[in-house]
Scaffold this active site. Sequence first.
Site, PDB file in Angstrom:
ATOM      1  N   GLU A 262       0.810  -1.231   0.000  1.00  0.00           N
ATOM      2  CA  GLU A 262       0.000   0.000   0.000  1.00  0.00           C
ATOM      3  C   GLU A 262       0.838   1.273   0.000  1.00  0.00           C
ATOM      4  OE1 GLU A 262      -3.725  -1.679   2.631  1.00  0.00           O
ATOM      5  OE2 GLU A 262      -1.979  -0.936   3.697  1.00  0.00           O
TER       6      GLU A 262
HETATM    7  C1  TNX Z   1      -4.420  -3.904   4.743  1.00  0.00           C
HETATM    8  S1  TNX Z   1      -3.065  -6.155   3.676  1.00  0.00           S
HETATM    9  C2  TNX Z   1      -3.134  -3.707   5.206  1.00  0.00           C
HETATM   10  C3  TNX Z   1      -2.926  -3.176   6.550  1.00  0.00           C
HETATM   11  C4  TNX Z   1      -4.217  -2.991   7.286  1.00  0.00           C
HETATM   12  C5  TNX Z   1      -5.160  -4.115   6.949  1.00  0.00           C
HETATM   13  C6  TNX Z   1      -6.431  -4.101   7.733  1.00  0.00           C
HETATM   14  C7  TNX Z   1      -1.831  -5.255   3.950  1.00  0.00           C
HETATM   15  C8  TNX Z   1      -0.571  -5.774   3.522  1.00  0.00           C
HETATM   16  N1  TNX Z   1      -2.001  -4.063   4.531  1.00  0.00           N
HETATM   17  O1  TNX Z   1      -2.192  -1.979   6.507  1.00  0.00           O
HETATM   18  O2  TNX Z   1      -3.949  -2.975   8.646  1.00  0.00           O
HETATM   19  O3  TNX Z   1      -5.447  -4.062   5.585  1.00  0.00           O
HETATM   20  O4  TNX Z   1      -7.199  -5.226   7.489  1.00  0.00           O
END
Ligand code: TNX
Length: 531
Positions: free
Chosen positions: A331
Amino acid sequence: MNRRRGRTLALAAVAAALLAGCAPPAQNGDTVSLPAVVPAPASIEQAAGAPFRLSDSTRIEGEADAATALTALVEARTGLSPAANGGGPTVTVAIERGGPAESYRLVADEASVTITGADDAGLFYGVQTLGQLIARDGDDWIVPAVSIDDAPRFAYRGVMLDVARHFHSVETVKAYIDDAAGLKFNALHLHLSDDQGWRIELHSRPKLTELAAGSAVGGDAGGFYTRDDYREIVEHAASRHMIVVPEIDMPGHTHAVGLAYPELVEEPVIADHMREDGSELPESGKHYGGIAVGFSSLKIHDEATYDFAADVFGELAAMTPGPYLHLGGDEALGTPDEDFALFVSRVSGIIADLGKTPVAWHEAGDAPDLAEATVGQYWGFMRPTDGMDDKARGFVRNGGRLILSPADAIYLDMQYPTGPQLGLTWANGPTSVQRAYEWEPSTILADVDDSDILGVEAPLWSETIRTLDDIETMAFPRIAAAAEAGWSPATDASELRTWDSFRERVGSLGPLWTSLGIGFHPSDEIDWATE
Ligand code: TNX
């Protein structure tokens, strides 16, 4: 009444088929009852004879660590006090090298119980299986006559705990290690840094814990692990045959780094939806207590960033006996794509030069110069969207393997359909126990088969998770589904790998989990045994 007795399966046929590695032949109507083991073993056959009876005079002998672990488990489950010098029938725990890594054999009859591990971990897993087999019989405690040959499908079976959004104490982490080890998980991935806080003390970068560890989501109290705390976690994990995989999430999820070393980070990139939904907006140099993602980035074209990464991963490499260091990489919406590729390539190289295997979330998979054999962690859905599967395949093209964490199956922080008011819903809405169970690792990503899959991991993000109670209620029983995906035969290779079988077997674990003090969610999808 013990519900284990009601269960029937054509076992001899199933076990023979499993041993032969093929689908079970048609049932001939001969059915015997089957003890409940989770994750489902590679092969289980119930013998016809009388069960083994446990008592205070039961003798437990053999390998010291396994005997101690078994004694504690029997005491917790039954209240009995078997001993090394007991005079009664004997439970023997032994190592017999030569079998597959982590494998064991368990044979119980009226006269004795023998657990033979191919290594220490295998013996430990045999002990966990025995703990699940112990059952009430009137006023007695028994182990049914049974023969189990068991070995894991995948080498890596992980749980992840996010200690950044909310900090979780050493005691909580140790309890979760115990919980997971009982289901034959062998890796604890600790998400040690995020926008909301930095959680690990490093000599080379003292300001991280001085200035960036004090708070958490919602302004809750923060915290961090001293180096001694971390060592304690690593040692506790090792005593349960688990490695620790530390993650420092980069280049996004780094707002907290800017509280300590402002020169290393970019200004937050505020997306429209963050303004519209009224949530707290991140500000440079000020603690962030919201739960938005994707707004922070390290400076990609500044050598100081790579000095920072070298310091951080250098110290973590020295503190971490396991082979993996996780660099994050998810992300990073505030980092331009080309910069992101450059960054993950360089940092994976830093980790590889430290003699460790880099792990990164799947977004990093198509970076052209990623260190060879970097492991990818896939967090997309069971049916991949947005090219996430292609990014994941990039790791395989680069000589690496994959850890599968499909978010709409085994993200343990997803809400249940009914139950505790905890968790998020972004991964296709609430996640039932059945949905957590009904997926098969080899069918998630086209052209990725078992040899490309290092294993399975169940993450637990902690935006809404504050306590051990919260952790256990979100994890149990869905963590058992992840355990089965990681350990047990593929869904088409065992009659036990069906939702109906799983829900019965997991229901049988209620009394064990209760006696171990595990605060599981009594999901109404499961018919829970009460003893
Ligand atoms: C996605 S999946 C994220 C996290 C969040 C989570 C909450 C991923 C690698 N990153 O930053 O905490 O969703 O479900």
